[in-house]
Write a protein that holds these residues in place. Structure first.
Motif, PDB file in Angstrom:
ATOM      1  N   UNK A 163      -4.068  14.062   1.611  1.00 60.15           N
ATOM      2  CA  UNK A 163      -3.145  13.485   2.583  1.00 60.15           C
ATOM      3  C   UNK A 163      -3.876  12.813   3.746  1.00 60.15           C
ATOM      4  N   UNK A 164      -4.976  13.419   4.182  1.00 56.44           N
ATOM      5  CA  UNK A 164      -5.690  12.832   5.326  1.00 56.44           C
ATOM      6  C   UNK A 164      -6.320  11.485   4.970  1.00 56.44           C
ATOM      7  N   UNK A 165      -6.719  11.322   3.702  1.00 57.37           N
ATOM      8  CA  UNK A 165      -7.256  10.029   3.255  1.00 57.37           C
ATOM      9  C   UNK A 165      -6.162   8.969   3.266  1.00 57.37           C
ATOM     10  N   UNK A 166      -4.991   9.323   2.743  1.00 56.27           N
ATOM     11  CA  UNK A 166      -3.863   8.391   2.719  1.00 56.27           C
ATOM     12  C   UNK A 166      -3.481   7.980   4.137  1.00 56.27           C
ATOM     13  N   UNK A 167      -3.381   8.950   5.032  1.00 57.11           N
ATOM     14  CA  UNK A 167      -3.004   8.655   6.415  1.00 57.11           C
ATOM     15  C   UNK A 167      -4.044   7.769   7.097  1.00 57.11           C
ATOM     16  N   UNK A 168      -5.314   8.051   6.850  1.00 58.67           N
ATOM     17  CA  UNK A 168      -6.385   7.252   7.450  1.00 58.67           C
ATOM     18  C   UNK A 168      -6.327   5.807   6.966  1.00 58.67           C
ATOM     19  N   UNK A 225       0.292  -0.270 -15.236  1.00 58.91           N
ATOM     20  CA  UNK A 225      -0.933   0.526 -15.130  1.00 58.91           C
ATOM     21  C   UNK A 225      -0.675   2.013 -15.320  1.00 58.91           C
ATOM     22  N   UNK A 226       0.374   2.509 -14.678  1.00 63.41           N
ATOM     23  CA  UNK A 226       0.673   3.937 -14.731  1.00 63.41           C
ATOM     24  C   UNK A 226       1.766   4.279 -15.751  1.00 63.41           C
ATOM     25  N   UNK A 227       2.272   3.267 -16.461  1.00 65.12           N
ATOM     26  CA  UNK A 227       3.294   3.506 -17.466  1.00 65.12           C
ATOM     27  C   UNK A 227       4.573   4.086 -16.882  1.00 65.12           C
ATOM     28  N   UNK A 228       4.959   3.583 -15.707  1.00 65.64           N
ATOM     29  CA  UNK A 228       6.144   4.110 -15.025  1.00 65.64           C
ATOM     30  C   UNK A 228       7.256   3.059 -15.010  1.00 65.64           C
ATOM     31  N   UNK A 229       8.490   3.539 -15.128  1.00 64.86           N
ATOM     32  CA  UNK A 229       9.643   2.645 -15.036  1.00 64.86           C
ATOM     33  C   UNK A 229       9.980   2.431 -13.565  1.00 64.86           C
ATOM     34  N   UNK A 230       9.661   1.258 -13.065  1.00 62.66           N
ATOM     35  CA  UNK A 230       9.903   0.934 -11.662  1.00 62.66           C
ATOM     36  C   UNK A 230      10.918  -0.198 -11.526  1.00 62.66           C
ATOM     37  N   UNK A 231      11.824  -0.284 -12.500  1.00 59.01           N
ATOM     38  CA  UNK A 231      12.792  -1.388 -12.511  1.00 59.01           C
ATOM     39  C   UNK A 231      13.655  -1.428 -11.253  1.00 59.01           C
ATOM     40  N   UNK A 232      14.033  -0.258 -10.746  1.00 60.95           N
ATOM     41  CA  UNK A 232      14.854  -0.218  -9.532  1.00 60.95           C
ATOM     42  C   UNK A 232      14.126  -0.819  -8.339  1.00 60.95           C
ATOM     43  N   UNK A 233      12.858  -0.434  -8.179  1.00 63.02           N
ATOM     44  CA  UNK A 233      12.049  -0.971  -7.074  1.00 63.02           C
ATOM     45  C   UNK A 233      11.818  -2.470  -7.239  1.00 63.02           C
ATOM     46  N   UNK A 234      11.540  -2.890  -8.477  1.00 62.39           N
ATOM     47  CA  UNK A 234      11.305  -4.310  -8.734  1.00 62.39           C
ATOM     48  C   UNK A 234      12.562  -5.128  -8.460  1.00 62.39           C
ATOM     49  N   UNK A 292       0.834  -1.207   0.000  1.00 61.32           N
ATOM     50  CA  UNK A 292       0.000   0.000   0.000  1.00 61.32           C
ATOM     51  C   UNK A 292       0.867   1.256   0.000  1.00 61.32           C
ATOM     52  N   UNK A 293       1.924   1.271   0.822  1.00 61.99           N
ATOM     53  CA  UNK A 293       2.850   2.412   0.848  1.00 61.99           C
ATOM     54  C   UNK A 293       3.491   2.592  -0.527  1.00 61.99           C
ATOM     55  N   UNK A 294       3.874   1.477  -1.145  1.00 63.90           N
ATOM     56  CA  UNK A 294       4.467   1.536  -2.481  1.00 63.90           C
ATOM     57  C   UNK A 294       3.486   2.140  -3.476  1.00 63.90           C
ATOM     58  N   UNK A 295       2.234   1.733  -3.392  1.00 62.32           N
ATOM     59  CA  UNK A 295       1.209   2.279  -4.295  1.00 62.32           C
ATOM     60  C   UNK A 295       1.079   3.786  -4.119  1.00 62.32           C
ATOM     61  N   UNK A 296       0.929   4.233  -2.878  1.00 62.54           N
ATOM     62  CA  UNK A 296       0.753   5.667  -2.630  1.00 62.54           C
ATOM     63  C   UNK A 296       1.986   6.475  -3.045  1.00 62.54           C
ATOM     64  N   UNK A 297       3.163   5.870  -2.951  1.00 59.59           N
ATOM     65  CA  UNK A 297       4.389   6.592  -3.306  1.00 59.59           C
ATOM     66  C   UNK A 297       4.596   6.671  -4.823  1.00 59.59           C
ATOM     67  N   UNK A 298       3.996   5.756  -5.575  1.00 54.96           N
ATOM     68  CA  UNK A 298       4.215   5.707  -7.026  1.00 54.96           C
ATOM     69  C   UNK A 298       3.015   6.160  -7.855  1.00 54.96           C
ATOM     70  N   UNK A 299       1.848   6.182  -7.269  1.00 56.78           N
ATOM     71  CA  UNK A 299       0.648   6.535  -8.021  1.00 56.78           C
ATOM     72  C   UNK A 299       0.620   8.029  -8.349  1.00 56.78           C
ATOM     73  N   UNK A 300       0.383   8.359  -9.622  1.00 57.24           N
ATOM     74  CA  UNK A 300       0.265   9.773  -9.991  1.00 57.24           C
ATOM     75  C   UNK A 300      -1.107  10.361  -9.644  1.00 57.24           C
ATOM     76  N   UNK A 301      -2.018   9.498  -9.225  1.00 53.47           N
ATOM     77  CA  UNK A 301      -3.375   9.944  -8.899  1.00 53.47           C
ATOM     78  C   UNK A 301      -3.367  10.748  -7.596  1.00 53.47           C
ATOM     79  N   UNK A 302      -4.027  11.897  -7.602  1.00 53.61           N
ATOM     80  CA  UNK A 302      -4.059  12.732  -6.393  1.00 53.61           C
ATOM     81  C   UNK A 302      -5.046  12.165  -5.386  1.00 53.61           C
ATOM     82  N   UNK A 303      -4.571  12.037  -4.160  1.00 54.50           N
ATOM     83  CA  UNK A 303      -5.431  11.671  -3.037  1.00 54.50           C
ATOM     84  C   UNK A 303      -5.092  12.600  -1.879  1.00 54.50           C
TER      85      UNK A 303
END
Length: 201
Positions: A35-40, A148-157, A22-33
């Motif tokens: 901050x209070x929703x993320x923390x909750x 899904x987001x068309x991002x290069x996440x090779x380092x994380x993977x 979940x932390x990985x998703x929130x850190x990589x997602x370009x979708x705006x959410x």
């Protein structure tokens, strides 16, 4: 060296992996959410997937149903896995319903399926590696996010794959699992996440 290998199994314990995903998703997602929703969401998930299982473990240990946090026998696994299935359903109904964050909803659908498979195998006296199930699920989810987001996440993977290798080495060194149990665990974690891709990719 033995201390280091043991610490790997402890640091990357399966109960932290859902929150890691979940932390990985929130850190990589370009979708705006907001901050209070993320923390909750993170607080709720931390309580349900980390704190609650720890408390339940100590309860089960007190009444003699488990001996170790690593659940070394198939008999020890059955009740904790049933409780995990219930927790996953609660998360899907209350914390991450399908009409909010679709990616995380299906991430936990995959986790639920993996837990059910692992439970069935435990009832059948087969001890698949829960450590490998957890890290494989996160790896496959990370691949999905990349596509899904068309991002290069090779380092994380690459980092997640190194962690998976370290966990497998640790479990083998500690004689907690056989090669077969590790391989089965990896695919039990990976395949359900792959199966749900069609619903959110």
């Amino acid at each position: 060296m033995n201390w280091l290998i043991k610490s790997i199994s402890f640091i990357f314990h399966p109960i932290i992996m859902p929150v890691l995903g979940v932390v990985f998703y929130f850190s990589k997602s370009p979708r705006f959410l907001p901050r209070d929703i993320i923390e909750a969401k993170l607080i709720s998930l931390s309580i349900l997937t980390i704190i609650l299982p720890i408390l339940l473990y100590f309860l089960l240990k007190t009444i003699g149903k488990t001996k170790s946090i690593y659940l070394e026998t198939t008999k020890e696994r059955i009740i904790p896995l049933i409780l995990n299935v219930i927790i996953c359903i609660l998360i899907l109904l209350r914390v991450l319903p399908s009409n909010q964050i679709i990616e995380l909803y299906f991430f936990f659908i995959g986790i639920l399926i993996s837990n059910i498979i692992c439970l069935v195998l435990a009832i059948l006296k087969f001890k698949a590696s829960i450590h490998m199930i957890a890290i494989a699920g996160v790896i496959m989810f990370a691949i999905g996010i990349s596509v899904h987001f068309g991002k290069n996440l090779n380092g994380s993977l690459a980092l997640f794959c190194l962690i998976a290798g370290a966990i497998a080495t640790s479990r083998l060194h500690l004689k907690a699992h056989s090669n077969t149990e590790l391989i089965f665990g990896f695919f039990i974690g990976l395949v359900p996440q792959l199966m749900v891709f069609q619903y959110w990719l």
